[in-house]
Design an enzyme around this catalytic site. Structure first.
Site, PDB file in Angstrom:
ATOM      1  N   ASP A  73       0.739  -1.115  -0.087  1.00  0.00           N
ATOM      2  CA  ASP A  73       0.019  -0.078   0.011  1.00  0.00           C
ATOM      3  C   ASP A  73       0.773   1.431  -0.027  1.00  0.00           C
ATOM      4  OD1 ASP A  73      -2.569  -1.092  -0.239  1.00  0.00           O
ATOM      5  OD2 ASP A  73      -2.945  -1.236   2.028  1.00  0.00           O
ATOM      6  N   ARG A  98       0.328  -1.960   7.446  1.00  0.00           N
ATOM      7  CA  ARG A  98       0.843  -0.636   7.015  1.00  0.00           C
ATOM      8  C   ARG A  98       1.957   0.017   7.688  1.00  0.00           C
ATOM      9  NH1 ARG A  98      -2.516   3.260   3.343  1.00  0.00           N
ATOM     10  NH2 ARG A  98      -0.688   3.639   2.527  1.00  0.00           N
ATOM     11  N   HIS A 173     -11.252   7.053   4.579  1.00  0.00           N
ATOM     12  CA  HIS A 173     -10.547   8.019   4.815  1.00  0.00           C
ATOM     13  C   HIS A 173     -11.138   9.365   4.268  1.00  0.00           C
ATOM     14  CE1 HIS A 173      -6.502   5.595   4.278  1.00  0.00           C
ATOM     15  NE2 HIS A 173      -6.581   6.216   5.599  1.00  0.00           N
ATOM     16  N   CYS A 267      -5.437   9.310  -3.357  1.00  0.00           N
ATOM     17  CA  CYS A 267      -4.724   8.556  -2.679  1.00  0.00           C
ATOM     18  C   CYS A 267      -3.164   8.134  -3.162  1.00  0.00           C
ATOM     19  CB  CYS A 267      -5.133   7.193  -2.526  1.00  0.00           C
ATOM     20  SG  CYS A 267      -7.059   6.984  -2.099  1.00  0.00           S
TER      21      CYS A 267
END
Ligand code: ARG
Length: 288
Positions: A73, A98, A173, A267
């Site tokens: 990610d 993450r 998010h 993103c």
């Protein structure tokens, strides 16, 4: 670059991206991620390269952080940090999957000469949850960032923080549910916020574009605006029409492979808002 229309002006920006060389969907930390569904890594790479080229073509600077194996990610650099006036608040991730990204990005900022660089003390997923609108930091919380991180964020950047609680797991998010278009102009999905946060948004931004579910579900709100051009997923066609009516120039891109991880154009970029004076980053070391 002087793109003007109906008073709209594009301002050149600096962005950080990270090529998705190790991109996979091996774990699931949001409802879009289905491990087992095939991911085409070369296609993801091509889509990100195309996004990078679009941004550079619009006159923006794009820097690249080196991707690390085992951190699929990392391509979503919006979550690496929040950068305002050259000050860097590196993310602390909610999920252990993450967590390793924090050190990787912190290293990049330090080598690149940013000062000060601080690691957030509470869960704080960077610009994914912190959008600057005018002088105010809009701060999403709930699924990822912890509201306990807001005093640190506001204090570090010396800006007021407006807390917005996200209530739909698909929009985990803030940047999946709200985009800042220019100064205090925004677009957002009303249903992604709790009633109190929605009232706050309606008070603060009475002229905002309210998106519909279909445009939000293709990540239409995960858009990158420079004040005139708005880079957004091609599938968000109604939203593109509404932006055009307001004098913005929609710039459609395809990022379908990244959507399999719950990501879109915004993103994949982190805005590097360097300030004047000593906090400005120094010359680029050979990191890219
Ligand atoms: N798979 C990533 C996650 O769930 C996607 C992050 C998308 N980033 C963003 N700024 N919305 O954390």
């Amino acid at each position: 670059m002087a793109a003007h229309t109906v008073g709209r002006v594009a301002r050149p920006r600096s962005y950080l991206m990270c090529p998705p060389d190790h991109f996979t969907v091996d774990y699931s930390i949001n409802p879009w991620m289905e491990p087992g569904r095939p991911v085409d890594t070369p296609l993801a790479q091509a889509q990100c390269t195309a996004l990078r080229d679009v941004l550079r073509g619009l006159g923006h600077r794009v820097e690249l952080a080196p991707p690390r194996p085992g951190l699929p990610d990392m391509v979503f650099t919006a979550n690496a940090a929040t950068v305002i006036d050259g000050r860097v608040l590196v993310a602390s991730f909610r999920h252990r999957e993450r967590a390793g990204e924090s050190a990787a990005f912190e290293r990049w900022f330090r080598l690149r000469g940013y000062r000060p660089v601080r690691r957030a003390g509470e869960a704080n997923e960077g610009e994914g949850d912190h959008l600057l609108a005018g002088g105010v930091i809009l701060a999403g919380h709930g699924p990822r960032s912890d509201p306990g991180s807001h005093p640190e964020t506001g204090g570090y950047f010396g800006r007021p923080v407006v807390a917005l609680r996200l209530v739909d797991p698909r929009y985990y998010h803030l940047d999946t549910a709200l985009a800042v278009l220019d100064g205090r102009e925004i677009m957002y999905l009303p249903g992604a916020f709790c009633a109190e946060s929605l009232n706050r948004l309606r008070d603060l931004f009475p002229d905002a574009i309210e998106a519909d579910d279909e445009d939000a579900a293709v990540f239409g709100l995960n858009a990158i605006s420079d004040g005139y051009h708005v880079v957004l997923p091609a599938a968000a066609s109604r939203l593109a029409g509404r932006l055009a009516e307001r004098g913005y120039q929609p710039v459609p891109v395809e990022l379908g492979e990244l959507l399999k991880a719950g990501g879109g154009p915004k993103c994949c970029v982190l805005e590097l808002r360097a300030g004047p004076g000593p906090s400005r980053p120094g010359p680029s070391p050979a990191l890219n």
